[in-house]
Design a protein around this motif. Structure first.
Motif, PDB file in Angstrom:
ATOM      1  N   THR A  82      47.827  56.750  31.580  1.00 44.23           N
ATOM      2  CA  THR A  82      49.083  57.093  32.241  1.00 44.23           C
ATOM      3  C   THR A  82      48.863  58.370  33.036  1.00 44.23           C
ATOM      4  O   THR A  82      48.502  59.405  32.465  1.00 44.23           O
ATOM      5  CB  THR A  82      50.206  57.301  31.217  1.00 44.23           C
ATOM      6  OG1 THR A  82      50.380  56.098  30.459  1.00 44.23           O
ATOM      7  CG2 THR A  82      51.511  57.659  31.915  1.00 44.23           C
ATOM      8  N   GLN A  83      49.082  58.297  34.349  1.00 45.33           N
ATOM      9  CA  GLN A  83      48.785  59.432  35.211  1.00 45.33           C
ATOM     10  C   GLN A  83      49.995  59.802  36.061  1.00 45.33           C
ATOM     11  O   GLN A  83      50.704  58.929  36.567  1.00 45.33           O
ATOM     12  CB  GLN A  83      47.588  59.114  36.112  1.00 45.33           C
ATOM     13  CG  GLN A  83      46.344  58.746  35.310  1.00 45.33           C
ATOM     14  CD  GLN A  83      45.085  58.760  36.147  1.00 45.33           C
ATOM     15  OE1 GLN A  83      44.960  59.546  37.066  1.00 45.33           O
ATOM     16  NE2 GLN A  83      44.153  57.904  35.812  1.00 45.33           N
ATOM     17  N   VAL A  84      50.197  61.098  36.180  1.00 39.14           N
ATOM     18  CA  VAL A  84      51.244  61.630  37.049  1.00 39.14           C
ATOM     19  C   VAL A  84      50.571  62.125  38.326  1.00 39.14           C
ATOM     20  O   VAL A  84      49.620  62.904  38.268  1.00 39.14           O
ATOM     21  CB  VAL A  84      51.998  62.787  36.375  1.00 39.14           C
ATOM     22  CG1 VAL A  84      53.057  63.356  37.306  1.00 39.14           C
ATOM     23  CG2 VAL A  84      52.624  62.322  35.063  1.00 39.14           C
ATOM     24  N   SER A  85      51.035  61.655  39.470  1.00 43.11           N
ATOM     25  CA  SER A  85      50.372  61.983  40.735  1.00 43.11           C
ATOM     26  C   SER A  85      51.356  62.596  41.717  1.00 43.11           C
ATOM     27  O   SER A  85      52.557  62.333  41.679  1.00 43.11           O
ATOM     28  CB  SER A  85      49.735  60.731  41.345  1.00 43.11           C
ATOM     29  OG  SER A  85      50.727  59.758  41.635  1.00 43.11           O
ATOM     30  N   PHE A  86      50.819  63.439  42.586  1.00 48.43           N
ATOM     31  CA  PHE A  86      51.584  64.002  43.685  1.00 48.43           C
ATOM     32  C   PHE A  86      50.613  64.447  44.767  1.00 48.43           C
ATOM     33  O   PHE A  86      49.427  64.656  44.513  1.00 48.43           O
ATOM     34  CB  PHE A  86      52.467  65.169  43.234  1.00 48.43           C
ATOM     35  CG  PHE A  86      51.720  66.260  42.506  1.00 48.43           C
ATOM     36  CD1 PHE A  86      51.211  67.349  43.174  1.00 48.43           C
ATOM     37  CD2 PHE A  86      51.537  66.181  41.128  1.00 48.43           C
ATOM     38  CE1 PHE A  86      50.527  68.355  42.514  1.00 48.43           C
ATOM     39  CE2 PHE A  86      50.848  67.184  40.447  1.00 48.43           C
ATOM     40  CZ  PHE A  86      50.354  68.264  41.140  1.00 48.43           C
ATOM     41  N   SER A  87      51.103  64.594  45.968  1.00 47.61           N
ATOM     42  CA  SER A  87      50.260  64.921  47.118  1.00 47.61           C
ATOM     43  C   SER A  87      50.261  66.423  47.383  1.00 47.61           C
ATOM     44  O   SER A  87      51.319  67.070  47.324  1.00 47.61           O
ATOM     45  CB  SER A  87      50.745  64.185  48.368  1.00 47.61           C
ATOM     46  OG  SER A  87      50.646  62.781  48.190  1.00 47.61           O
ATOM     47  N   LEU A  88      49.092  66.954  47.688  1.00 43.64           N
ATOM     48  CA  LEU A  88      48.958  68.339  48.115  1.00 43.64           C
ATOM     49  C   LEU A  88      48.916  68.460  49.629  1.00 43.64           C
ATOM     50  O   LEU A  88      49.327  69.472  50.193  1.00 43.64           O
ATOM     51  CB  LEU A  88      47.698  68.962  47.523  1.00 43.64           C
ATOM     52  CG  LEU A  88      47.692  69.259  46.024  1.00 43.64           C
ATOM     53  CD1 LEU A  88      46.376  69.905  45.628  1.00 43.64           C
ATOM     54  CD2 LEU A  88      48.850  70.168  45.649  1.00 43.64           C
ATOM     55  N   ALA A  89      48.391  67.420  50.275  1.00 43.76           N
ATOM     56  CA  ALA A  89      48.291  67.383  51.733  1.00 43.76           C
ATOM     57  C   ALA A  89      48.182  65.926  52.147  1.00 43.76           C
ATOM     58  O   ALA A  89      48.215  65.016  51.313  1.00 43.76           O
ATOM     59  CB  ALA A  89      47.080  68.193  52.218  1.00 43.76           C
ATOM     60  N   ASP A  90      48.050  65.704  53.441  1.00 41.38           N
ATOM     61  CA  ASP A  90      47.983  64.332  53.936  1.00 41.38           C
ATOM     62  C   ASP A  90      46.785  63.580  53.366  1.00 41.38           C
ATOM     63  O   ASP A  90      46.861  62.373  53.134  1.00 41.38           O
ATOM     64  CB  ASP A  90      47.904  64.334  55.470  1.00 41.38           C
ATOM     65  CG  ASP A  90      49.202  64.811  56.098  1.00 41.38           C
ATOM     66  OD1 ASP A  90      50.233  64.815  55.397  1.00 41.38           O
ATOM     67  OD2 ASP A  90      49.178  65.191  57.281  1.00 41.38           O
TER      68      ASP A  90
END
Length: 222
Positions: A82-90
């Motif tokens: 189970t992974q939580v992801s988010f973007s730092l840049a494009d």
């Protein structure tokens, strides 16, 4: 003149009666303390299979003995995690495995389109790689190429083969005497191919060919 003689006489007397302090001979330099092997540091909220750090002495001893490299469970985008992801840049994404605590940072520098699948070029960082037997990749400690020289096989003396796949997923194929048993980290089949190996991914059908040293030599999209 008389005072000068008195001063000279006193100085001569002090020199004659003084004891010169000779420093003792320098003792031999003590030997450096022998490095001790520390037990792996285990994550307090995980099982003993998910450790945070292992001593360099243990890693060197394993390599000298021809053993498989030791890497914590939960690196890379594991299938059952189970992974939580988010973007730092494009072109930069961060994922945190809530089970193992692994922090993964992926960069996408270039995507080459293909008929069966795309080939992604970039770098991948896994925090659990630090302190493991595969701690340093082509881009430095913890950083590995997402495709290319860091995608590699590590054969061991017991017949097992450890596969370091794209994005830092690591698993060991064990030899049963007639075939390799696939680890839970992968859906793939590993077979001997001449002096090297061929790995086929079940879902994509992609075939990866490795030399006898475990280096990626060829890649086919079927």
């Amino acid at each position: 003149m008389g005072q000068r003689q008195v001063v000279v006489g006193v100085a001569s007397a002090l020199l004659a009666t003084s004891v010169l302090a000779v420093p003792p001979a320098a003792s031999a330099v003590p030997a450096a303390p022998k490095a001790t092997e520390s037990a792996p540091e285990v994550s307090p909220r995980s099982s003993s299979k998910v450790w945070l750090y292992d001593s360099p002495q243990r890693a060197v001893a394993r390599a000298a003995a021809g053993a498989a490299p030791s890497v914590p469970k939960g690196t890379g985008p594991v299938r059952s995690g189970t992974q939580v992801s988010f973007s730092l840049a494009d072109r930069m994404e961060v994922k945190v495995n809530v089970g193992s605590g692994n922090l993964m940072v992926n960069t996408t520098d270039l995507t080459l389109p293909g008929i069966a699948g795309n080939l992604t070029l970039g770098a991948s960082f896994n925090s659990l790689m630090l302190g493991s037997d595969l701690s340093a990749g082509a881009h430095g400690p913890g950083w590995r190429t997402r495709a290319g020289q860091d995608v590699k096989l590590y054969p061991a003396d017991d017949g097992s083969v450890t596969y370091a796949a794209a994005d830092g997923v690591v698993g060991t194929f064990t030899w049963s005497g007639s075939a390799y048993t696939t680890p839970g980290e992968f859906k793939a089949k590993l077979v001997k191919n001449g002096t090297g190996w061929k790995l086929t991914e079940n879902e994509s059908g992609k075939e990866l060919f490795f030399t006898s040293d475990g280096l990626l030599d060829n890649l086919w999209f079927v």
